[in-house]
Design a protein around this motif. Structure first.
Motif, PDB file in Angstrom:
ATOM      1  N   CYS A 197      20.786  42.875  35.228  1.00 55.22           N
ATOM      2  CA  CYS A 197      21.889  41.930  35.354  1.00 55.22           C
ATOM      3  C   CYS A 197      22.582  42.136  36.695  1.00 55.22           C
ATOM      4  CB  CYS A 197      22.888  42.126  34.214  1.00 55.22           C
ATOM      5  SG  CYS A 197      24.291  40.981  34.250  1.00 55.22           S
ATOM      6  N   HIS A 198      22.809  41.039  37.412  1.00 51.58           N
ATOM      7  CA  HIS A 198      23.512  41.120  38.695  1.00 51.58           C
ATOM      8  C   HIS A 198      24.807  40.321  38.603  1.00 51.58           C
ATOM      9  CE1 HIS A 198      23.373  42.306  42.947  1.00 51.58           C
ATOM     10  NE2 HIS A 198      24.086  41.216  43.157  1.00 51.58           N
ATOM     11  N   LEU A 199      25.927  40.997  38.817  1.00 49.04           N
ATOM     12  CA  LEU A 199      27.241  40.374  38.784  1.00 49.04           C
ATOM     13  C   LEU A 199      27.647  39.952  40.192  1.00 49.04           C
ATOM     14  CD1 LEU A 199      29.032  43.017  36.506  1.00 49.04           C
ATOM     15  CD2 LEU A 199      27.974  40.866  35.782  1.00 49.04           C
ATOM     16  N   ILE A 200      28.190  38.751  40.320  1.00 49.02           N
ATOM     17  CA  ILE A 200      28.647  38.236  41.611  1.00 49.02           C
ATOM     18  C   ILE A 200      30.119  37.870  41.485  1.00 49.02           C
ATOM     19  CG2 ILE A 200      28.295  36.552  43.440  1.00 49.02           C
ATOM     20  CD1 ILE A 200      25.494  36.044  42.312  1.00 49.02           C
ATOM     21  N   VAL A 201      30.959  38.407  42.375  1.00 51.66           N
ATOM     22  CA  VAL A 201      32.395  38.149  42.324  1.00 51.66           C
ATOM     23  C   VAL A 201      32.838  37.502  43.635  1.00 51.66           C
ATOM     24  CG1 VAL A 201      34.701  39.149  42.094  1.00 51.66           C
ATOM     25  CG2 VAL A 201      32.793  40.083  40.763  1.00 51.66           C
ATOM     26  N   ASP A 202      33.462  36.343  43.523  1.00 56.79           N
ATOM     27  CA  ASP A 202      34.079  35.646  44.655  1.00 56.79           C
ATOM     28  C   ASP A 202      35.423  36.325  44.948  1.00 56.79           C
ATOM     29  OD1 ASP A 202      35.388  33.905  46.374  1.00 56.79           O
ATOM     30  OD2 ASP A 202      35.124  32.134  45.119  1.00 56.79           O
ATOM     31  N   ASN A 203      35.557  36.864  46.167  1.00 55.36           N
ATOM     32  CA  ASN A 203      36.779  37.598  46.527  1.00 55.36           C
ATOM     33  C   ASN A 203      37.554  36.882  47.632  1.00 55.36           C
ATOM     34  OD1 ASN A 203      38.614  39.786  46.382  1.00 55.36           O
ATOM     35  ND2 ASN A 203      37.645  40.757  48.156  1.00 55.36           N
ATOM     36  N   SER A 204      37.429  35.572  47.697  1.00 53.79           N
ATOM     37  CA  SER A 204      38.155  34.816  48.713  1.00 53.79           C
ATOM     38  C   SER A 204      39.642  34.757  48.370  1.00 53.79           C
ATOM     39  CB  SER A 204      37.586  33.404  48.820  1.00 53.79           C
ATOM     40  OG  SER A 204      37.615  32.762  47.560  1.00 53.79           O
ATOM     41  N   SER A 205      40.447  34.290  49.312  1.00 54.86           N
ATOM     42  CA  SER A 205      41.901  34.293  49.129  1.00 54.86           C
ATOM     43  C   SER A 205      42.341  33.489  47.916  1.00 54.86           C
ATOM     44  CB  SER A 205      42.584  33.742  50.388  1.00 54.86           C
ATOM     45  OG  SER A 205      42.371  34.590  51.492  1.00 54.86           O
ATOM     46  N   SER A 206      41.665  32.378  47.635  1.00 55.58           N
ATOM     47  CA  SER A 206      42.067  31.546  46.497  1.00 55.58           C
ATOM     48  C   SER A 206      41.893  32.263  45.166  1.00 55.58           C
ATOM     49  CB  SER A 206      41.276  30.231  46.492  1.00 55.58           C
ATOM     50  OG  SER A 206      39.896  30.468  46.276  1.00 55.58           O
ATOM     51  N   MET A 207      41.033  33.284  45.143  1.00 53.58           N
ATOM     52  CA  MET A 207      40.826  34.044  43.906  1.00 53.58           C
ATOM     53  C   MET A 207      41.990  34.991  43.623  1.00 53.58           C
ATOM     54  SD  MET A 207      38.015  33.315  42.198  1.00 53.58           S
ATOM     55  CE  MET A 207      37.527  34.799  41.314  1.00 53.58           C
ATOM     56  N   HIS A 208      42.865  35.191  44.595  1.00 48.33           N
ATOM     57  CA  HIS A 208      44.021  36.070  44.400  1.00 48.33           C
ATOM     58  C   HIS A 208      45.251  35.272  43.960  1.00 48.33           C
ATOM     59  CE1 HIS A 208      42.293  39.887  46.027  1.00 48.33           C
ATOM     60  NE2 HIS A 208      41.418  39.011  46.482  1.00 48.33           N
ATOM     61  N   TYR A 209      44.995  34.146  43.367  1.00 45.44           N
ATOM     62  CA  TYR A 209      46.038  33.262  42.819  1.00 45.44           C
ATOM     63  C   TYR A 209      45.980  33.342  41.295  1.00 45.44           C
ATOM     64  CZ  TYR A 209      48.436  28.942  41.512  1.00 45.44           C
ATOM     65  OH  TYR A 209      49.288  28.034  40.943  1.00 45.44           O
ATOM     66  N   PRO A 210      47.104  33.197  40.601  1.00 43.59           N
ATOM     67  CA  PRO A 210      48.472  33.100  41.130  1.00 43.59           C
ATOM     68  C   PRO A 210      49.053  34.468  41.472  1.00 43.59           C
ATOM     69  CG  PRO A 210      48.491  32.923  38.739  1.00 43.59           C
ATOM     70  CD  PRO A 210      47.054  32.996  39.133  1.00 43.59           C
ATOM     71  N   LYS A 211      50.092  34.434  42.288  1.00 37.65           N
ATOM     72  CA  LYS A 211      50.784  35.669  42.626  1.00 37.65           C
ATOM     73  C   LYS A 211      51.523  36.161  41.390  1.00 37.65           C
ATOM     74  CE  LYS A 211      54.020  37.698  45.927  1.00 37.65           C
ATOM     75  NZ  LYS A 211      54.917  37.435  47.096  1.00 37.65           N
ATOM     76  N   LEU A 212      51.330  37.428  41.061  1.00 37.72           N
ATOM     77  CA  LEU A 212      51.888  37.972  39.821  1.00 37.72           C
ATOM     78  C   LEU A 212      53.179  38.740  40.089  1.00 37.72           C
ATOM     79  CD1 LEU A 212      48.586  39.303  38.218  1.00 37.72           C
ATOM     80  CD2 LEU A 212      49.662  37.078  37.886  1.00 37.72           C
ATOM     81  N   THR A 213      54.031  38.740  39.085  1.00 38.08           N
ATOM     82  CA  THR A 213      55.270  39.527  39.158  1.00 38.08           C
ATOM     83  C   THR A 213      55.196  40.659  38.131  1.00 38.08           C
ATOM     84  OG1 THR A 213      56.321  37.875  37.717  1.00 38.08           O
ATOM     85  CG2 THR A 213      56.680  37.666  40.086  1.00 38.08           C
ATOM     86  N   ASP A 214      55.514  40.339  36.887  1.00 39.47           N
ATOM     87  CA  ASP A 214      55.461  41.364  35.834  1.00 39.47           C
ATOM     88  C   ASP A 214      54.245  41.204  34.932  1.00 39.47           C
ATOM     89  OD1 ASP A 214      57.885  42.456  36.696  1.00 39.47           O
ATOM     90  OD2 ASP A 214      59.038  41.015  35.506  1.00 39.47           O
ATOM     91  N   GLU A 215      53.399  40.203  35.185  1.00 38.12           N
ATOM     92  CA  GLU A 215      52.249  39.987  34.316  1.00 38.12           C
ATOM     93  C   GLU A 215      51.170  41.046  34.573  1.00 38.12           C
ATOM     94  OE1 GLU A 215      53.938  35.977  35.648  1.00 38.12           O
ATOM     95  OE2 GLU A 215      53.328  37.883  36.581  1.00 38.12           O
ATOM     96  N   PRO A 216      50.325  41.321  33.571  1.00 42.72           N
ATOM     97  CA  PRO A 216      49.171  42.208  33.781  1.00 42.72           C
ATOM     98  C   PRO A 216      48.255  41.658  34.866  1.00 42.72           C
ATOM     99  CG  PRO A 216      49.535  41.822  31.433  1.00 42.72           C
ATOM    100  CD  PRO A 216      50.432  40.858  32.163  1.00 42.72           C
ATOM    101  N   PHE A 217      47.504  42.539  35.499  1.00 41.63           N
ATOM    102  CA  PHE A 217      46.715  42.146  36.668  1.00 41.63           C
ATOM    103  C   PHE A 217      45.646  41.113  36.352  1.00 41.63           C
ATOM    104  CE2 PHE A 217      42.648  44.217  35.857  1.00 41.63           C
ATOM    105  CZ  PHE A 217      42.970  45.197  34.931  1.00 41.63           C
ATOM    106  N   PHE A 218      45.225  40.974  35.078  1.00 43.35           N
ATOM    107  CA  PHE A 218      44.157  40.035  34.742  1.00 43.35           C
ATOM    108  C   PHE A 218      44.683  38.628  34.497  1.00 43.35           C
ATOM    109  CE2 PHE A 218      45.242  42.767  31.137  1.00 43.35           C
ATOM    110  CZ  PHE A 218      45.744  41.846  30.229  1.00 43.35           C
ATOM    111  N   TYR A 219      45.945  38.370  34.859  1.00 46.32           N
ATOM    112  CA  TYR A 219      46.486  37.016  34.784  1.00 46.32           C
ATOM    113  C   TYR A 219      46.372  36.278  36.114  1.00 46.32           C
ATOM    114  CZ  TYR A 219      48.232  37.055  30.004  1.00 46.32           C
ATOM    115  OH  TYR A 219      48.310  37.051  28.635  1.00 46.32           O
TER     116      TYR A 219
END
Length: 307
Positions: free
Chosen positions: A82-104
Motif C-alpha cells: 500500500c502506498h499512501l500519498i498526502v497533498d501538503n500544499s498550502s490549501s491543505m492547511h485550511y482551516p486555521k485552528l484555534t482550540d480545535e483538535p489538529f484533525f479538524y
C-alpha cells in the motif's frame, strides 16, 4: 460506533501513533461478526461455534456477554503493498485552528487518517510506503513492513503538522505522474488531497488514471471542510478571502456569491466523482473531523475487492 469520546481523551497529546492505535482498537472492538476477512494477520472475525469443533479458539469474553459460543476466525498473513500519498500544499492547511483538535483541518485529518491506515497495515504485516507533494516532490519512501520503517513514516507525518506551508501551490498533475512511475509492483494507492489544482482538469484526470497502470487499486479520499468549502457557510458580514496558495485577496459579502459558489462546487464534485467512476477509481469525499471509521471501512472493503 462512536469514537469521539476516545479521541477527546488523548487528542491533546498530539502523539500520532498513540492516537491512531486508539482509533483502530476502538474500531476493532466495535466489530462483532465482521464481514472483513483478512482484517488482521491474527484475529479476523467471529463465527458461530458448532458442536464437535475444537474449543481452542472460543471467545470466552464474548460468551460472558452474550451467553452464546463463538470462535475466533484467523487468516493467513497477507502480502498487500500500500502506498499512501498526502497533498501538503498550502490549501491543505485550511482551516486555521484555534482550540480545535489538529484533525479538524485538512492536513491534520489526512495525517491522522494515514497513521490509522498504517496501523491497520502493520497489524496485517503488510508493506506501506509514503509520498508527500506540494509544489515539489517533498518525500518518497517505498513500501516496506519493518517497525523501523513504520516509525520513520510516522515521524514524517508528524512533521507535516508542525511545518505549515505558506503560499505553496499544488502541482498535483506533475507529481502524480512521477509517483505513478515509481509504482512498479501491483499496489493499493491511497491519495489524500483537496483536489484544488489550477489548470486543465483533463490533465488532472489523466494523472489520476496514470496511477492505475500496472493494475493498481486507487482510492481517492477527497478531503474538505464541508461547512465552508462545499456549503460556503459564512455570516453576511464583509469578509476578506485569501487564496492560501497564490496569496490573492478578495473582499465580498458571502451571501452575495453563496448560491453561485455552491453550484460551481457541487458541479465540480459531481464531475470528479463521475470521472473516477469511469476510470474505476474509488472516490470518497471526507469531511475533516473525527469520522475515521469511514476511512477504515473503505480501506477494508477495497482491500477485499483488490484480492
Amino acid at each position: 460506533m462512536k469514537i469521539d469520546s476516545q479521541i477527546q481523551k488523548i487528542s491533546s497529546f498530539k502523539h500520532l501513533e498513540l492516537l491512531a492505535n486508539q482509533i483502530v482498537e476502538g474500531f476493532i472492538s466495535g466489530m462483532h461478526k465482521s464481514p472483513f476477512h483478512g482484517f488482521s494477520a491474527e484475529f479476523a472475525e467471529h463465527k458461530t461455534y458448532n458442536a464437535g469443533e475444537s474449543t481452542k479458539h472460543i471467545d470466552w469474553k464474548l460468551f460472558a456477554k452474550t451467553d452464546r459460543l463463538y470462535t475466533k476466525r484467523y487468516e493467513e498473513e497477507t502480502n498487500l503493498r500500500c502506498h499512501l500519498i498526502v497533498d501538503n500544499s498550502s490549501s491543505m492547511h485550511y482551516p486555521k485552528l484555534t482550540d480545535e483538535p489538529f484533525f479538524y483541518n485538512k492536513i491534520g485529518f489526512s495525517v491522522l487518517a494515514s497513521a490509522v491506515l498504517m496501523n491497520l497495515l502493520k497489524k496485517q504485516r503488510d508493506a506501506v510506503g509514503l509520498s508527500v507533494f506540494s509544489d515539489s516532490y517533498e518525500y518518497f519512501a517505498p513500501e516496506k513492513g519493518s517497525d523501523r520503517h513504520h516509525r520513520m513514516l510516522l515521524d514524517k507525518l508528524e512533521g507535516l503538522l508542525e511545518n505549515s506551508k505558506i503560499s505553496k501551490k499544488t502541482d498535483t498533475v506533475k507529481y502524480l505522474h512521477e509517483i505513478a512511475e515509481k509504482m512498479h509492483r501491483r499496489s493499493m494507492i491511497i491519495l489524500f488531497t483537496d483536489m484544488f489544482q489550477t489548470g486543465d482538469e483533463e490533465k488532472l484526470f489523466s494523472a489520476l488514471q496514470h496511477l492505475k497502470h500496472n493494475k493498481h487499486k486507487v482510492v481517492l479520499f477527497h478531503v474538505i471542510d464541508q461547512k465552508t468549502e462545499l456549503s460556503f457557510d459564512f455570516d453576511n458580514a464583509p469578509r476578506k478571502f485569501i487564496d492560501l496558495e497564490s496569496g490573492e485577496e478578495i473582499n465580498i459579502f458571502a451571501e452575495n456569491v453563496k448560491s453561485a459558489y455552491e453550484k460551481q462546487a457541487s458541479d465540480y464534485f459531481k464531475k470528479l466523482a463521475m470521472t473516477c467512476a469511469q476510470n474505476r477509481i474509488k472516490y470518497v469525499p471526507v469531511n475533516v473531523g473525527p469520522d475515521f471509521e469511514k476511512i477504515m471501512t473503505t480501506y477494508l472493503v477495497e482491500k477485499q475487492a483488490f484480492g
